[in-house]
Scaffold this active site. Sequence first.
Site, PDB file in Angstrom:
ATOM      1  N   GLU A  32       0.855  -1.191   0.000  1.00 12.05           N
ATOM      2  CA  GLU A  32       0.000   0.000   0.000  1.00 12.05           C
ATOM      3  C   GLU A  32       0.893   1.244   0.000  1.00 12.05           C
ATOM      4  O   GLU A  32       1.916   1.278   0.692  1.00 12.05           O
ATOM      5  CB  GLU A  32      -0.862  -0.026   1.267  1.00 12.05           C
ATOM      6  CG  GLU A  32      -2.258   0.464   1.066  1.00 12.05           C
ATOM      7  CD  GLU A  32      -3.080  -0.333   0.067  1.00 12.05           C
ATOM      8  OE1 GLU A  32      -3.275   0.180  -1.056  1.00 12.05           O
ATOM      9  OE2 GLU A  32      -3.538  -1.441   0.386  1.00 12.05           O
ATOM     10  N   THR A  34       2.874   2.036  -2.118  1.00  7.32           N
ATOM     11  CA  THR A  34       4.159   1.701  -2.734  1.00  7.32           C
ATOM     12  C   THR A  34       4.201   2.134  -4.200  1.00  7.32           C
ATOM     13  O   THR A  34       5.281   2.326  -4.743  1.00  7.32           O
ATOM     14  CB  THR A  34       4.386   0.175  -2.692  1.00  7.32           C
ATOM     15  OG1 THR A  34       3.170  -0.459  -3.092  1.00  7.32           O
ATOM     16  CG2 THR A  34       4.761  -0.294  -1.301  1.00  7.32           C
ATOM     17  N   ASP A  35       3.028   2.302  -4.822  1.00  2.00           N
ATOM     18  CA  ASP A  35       2.995   2.554  -6.276  1.00  2.00           C
ATOM     19  C   ASP A  35       3.747   3.831  -6.645  1.00  2.00           C
ATOM     20  O   ASP A  35       4.592   3.817  -7.534  1.00  2.00           O
ATOM     21  CB  ASP A  35       1.552   2.566  -6.812  1.00  2.00           C
ATOM     22  CG  ASP A  35       0.615   3.489  -6.050  1.00  2.00           C
ATOM     23  OD1 ASP A  35       1.011   3.996  -4.973  1.00  2.00           O
ATOM     24  OD2 ASP A  35      -0.515   3.702  -6.534  1.00  2.00           O
ATOM     25  N   GLY A 119     -17.628   1.824  -5.012  1.00  2.00           N
ATOM     26  CA  GLY A 119     -16.922   2.731  -4.118  1.00  2.00           C
ATOM     27  C   GLY A 119     -16.418   2.088  -2.835  1.00  2.00           C
ATOM     28  O   GLY A 119     -16.096   2.783  -1.876  1.00  2.00           O
ATOM     29  N   ASP A 169      -5.524  -1.221 -10.966  1.00  2.00           N
ATOM     30  CA  ASP A 169      -6.887  -1.768 -10.997  1.00  2.00           C
ATOM     31  C   ASP A 169      -7.216  -2.365 -12.362  1.00  2.00           C
ATOM     32  O   ASP A 169      -7.733  -3.481 -12.463  1.00  2.00           O
ATOM     33  CB  ASP A 169      -7.911  -0.669 -10.673  1.00  2.00           C
ATOM     34  CG  ASP A 169      -7.696  -0.072  -9.300  1.00  2.00           C
ATOM     35  OD1 ASP A 169      -6.805  -0.555  -8.565  1.00  2.00           O
ATOM     36  OD2 ASP A 169      -8.417   0.885  -8.953  1.00  2.00           O
ATOM     37  N   TYR A 219      -2.847  12.968   1.271  1.00  2.14           N
ATOM     38  CA  TYR A 219      -2.129  12.105   0.323  1.00  2.14           C
ATOM     39  C   TYR A 219      -0.980  12.862  -0.341  1.00  2.14           C
ATOM     40  O   TYR A 219       0.107  12.317  -0.520  1.00  2.14           O
ATOM     41  CB  TYR A 219      -3.075  11.531  -0.743  1.00  2.14           C
ATOM     42  CG  TYR A 219      -4.057  10.540  -0.175  1.00  2.14           C
ATOM     43  CD1 TYR A 219      -3.616   9.455   0.584  1.00  2.14           C
ATOM     44  CD2 TYR A 219      -5.412  10.689  -0.383  1.00  2.14           C
ATOM     45  CE1 TYR A 219      -4.508   8.547   1.124  1.00  2.14           C
ATOM     46  CE2 TYR A 219      -6.323   9.779   0.154  1.00  2.14           C
ATOM     47  CZ  TYR A 219      -5.857   8.712   0.896  1.00  2.14           C
ATOM     48  OH  TYR A 219      -6.742   7.812   1.431  1.00  2.14           O
TER      49      TYR A 219
HETATM   50  P1  ADP Z   1     -14.835   1.922  -7.221  1.00  3.32           P
HETATM   51  O1  ADP Z   1     -13.873   2.058  -6.078  1.00  3.32           O
HETATM   52  O2  ADP Z   1     -15.824   0.841  -6.963  1.00  3.32           O
HETATM   53  O3  ADP Z   1     -14.141   1.799  -8.540  1.00  3.32           O
HETATM   54  P2  ADP Z   1     -15.654   4.397  -8.373  1.00  3.32           P
HETATM   55  O4  ADP Z   1     -16.296   5.590  -7.793  1.00  3.32           O
HETATM   56  O5  ADP Z   1     -14.322   4.552  -9.009  1.00  3.32           O
HETATM   57  O6  ADP Z   1     -15.653   3.285  -7.239  1.00  3.32           O
HETATM   58  O7  ADP Z   1     -16.590   3.776  -9.500  1.00  3.32           O
HETATM   59  C1  ADP Z   1     -17.970   3.605  -9.250  1.00  3.32           C
HETATM   60  C2  ADP Z   1     -18.760   4.059 -10.460  1.00  3.32           C
HETATM   61  O8  ADP Z   1     -18.596   3.118 -11.546  1.00  3.32           O
HETATM   62  C3  ADP Z   1     -20.251   4.100 -10.197  1.00  3.32           C
HETATM   63  O9  ADP Z   1     -20.625   5.342  -9.632  1.00  3.32           O
HETATM   64  C4  ADP Z   1     -20.818   3.919 -11.612  1.00  3.32           C
HETATM   65  O10 ADP Z   1     -20.769   5.125 -12.341  1.00  3.32           O
HETATM   66  C5  ADP Z   1     -19.818   2.944 -12.233  1.00  3.32           C
HETATM   67  N1  ADP Z   1     -20.280   1.560 -12.012  1.00  3.32           N
HETATM   68  C6  ADP Z   1     -19.658   0.598 -11.284  1.00  3.32           C
HETATM   69  N2  ADP Z   1     -20.374  -0.545 -11.250  1.00  3.32           N
HETATM   70  C7  ADP Z   1     -21.492  -0.309 -11.961  1.00  3.32           C
HETATM   71  C8  ADP Z   1     -22.658  -1.071 -12.291  1.00  3.32           C
HETATM   72  N3  ADP Z   1     -22.818  -2.324 -11.832  1.00  3.32           N
HETATM   73  N4  ADP Z   1     -23.604  -0.492 -13.058  1.00  3.32           N
HETATM   74  C9  ADP Z   1     -23.452   0.770 -13.501  1.00  3.32           C
HETATM   75  N5  ADP Z   1     -22.405   1.543 -13.219  1.00  3.32           N
HETATM   76  C10 ADP Z   1     -21.428   1.031 -12.461  1.00  3.32           C
HETATM   77 MG    MG Z   2     -12.767   3.234  -9.268  1.00  2.00          MG
END
Ligand code: ADP
Ligand code: MG
Length: 382
Positions: A32, A34-35, A119, A169, A219
């Site tokens: 963590e 580390t990137d 999220g 990711d 950060y």
């Molecule tokens: P995470 O850490 O899960 O990547 P993010 O905020 O980066 O969180 O990404 C979440 C966003 O990705 C959601 O708000 C939506 O816009 C999109 N998303 C993720 N999964 C879905 C899904 N099953 N259906 C529709 N949109 C999704």
């Molecule tokens: Mg994300």
Amino acid sequence: MDIAQLKDVFQKHYGAPDAVYSSPGRINLIGEHTDYNGGFVLPGAIDKGITLAIKANGTDKIRVFSVDYNESSEFGMSEADKPAQPWAKYIFGVVREIEKRGGKIKGFDAAFYGDVPLGAGLSSSAALESAFVFALDDIYGLGIDKFELAKIGQATEHNYVGVKCGIMDQFASIFGKKGNLIRLDCRSLEHQYVPFNPAGYKLVLIDSCVKHELVNNPYNRRRESCEAAAAAIRKRHPEVEFLRDASFAMLEEVKSEICEEDYIRAEFVIGEVQRLLDACDALVKDDYVTVGQKMYETHAGLSKLYEVSCEELDFLNDCAKKYSVTGSRIMGGGFGGCTINLVEESKYASFISGAIADYKAKFSIEPKVYDVVISDGARKIE
Ligand code: ADP
Ligand code: MG
């Protein structure tokens, strides 16, 4: 929702789909912060992802239906056509980034659903990008190499979502392999699979369900500390580009030249780089007790030296110890989100019920629990 139901949904909107694809979210076992220090991370793809049904529609329009939001989006393929729906921007971004690289695609219809919690730090967004980039590359026969597929997802986050993320990711979502974690060198971007077959153990995330507001951009301050420590060391050891290249002995040499804060931040990072390598050695030997110890050490470092934990995450880490969990630590940047736990199967039930009850009693919040199994990356299902 399952694949048969997804195909029914697609059928109702657009007729019969041509193909179905899936791409996963990810965990990071250890490594963590580390990137950006040029070090390693150790992600793995999980058994939760985005699944989509797709068909070329012979037009210049893209029509997409999100099952989970029960919402449609329709947009064109040029830069001015950015869709209104936040979730559709990920798909639009992937299309744009493919086009920018000279990939020739046409309009298509797609319907998709997912089971990566949004999220929570499991990267549902990378799952979404990777599912679409993998599917489009395949149905249009673009022949984009896997590394570039991951970079298209990352560029989508940078240019169409506004998240300046690293490549971990998307890399894990594309390159994931059942029974393996991926040791990714964040400087060279070389990767190596490391076996992960924890027979008799489970991996489980406990979501604290808190996200603390960050003041004064902690950060950025961490990064500045790391750069300051690396710069001080570099004066004596020119080969040290990042803290990843430094040893504890080198850090000691510059102790009087840097401030206490920079010193303890660097102490964490140098330790973390080594812990990840030690964990990889232990994984090759199926020594999950040592892996677990390293995870606890990482948590302690993130909490006491790097100071990115919070009361809730430290509480969950203490819960893990109380219920004899083999390894536990904060996963992700910190200040909230999940702990990742390596638990013996025989201890699992008491840990989960105990942690939920204890956390609820203390914070009046019911934590969420996500079991994960290390699984394959982006793939065609049918
Ligand atoms: P995470 O850490 O899960 O990547 P993010 O905020 O980066 O969180 O990404 C979440 C966003 O990705 C959601 O708000 C939506 O816009 C999109 N998303 C993720 N999964 C879905 C899904 N099953 N259906 C529709 N949109 C999704
Ligand atoms: Mg994300």
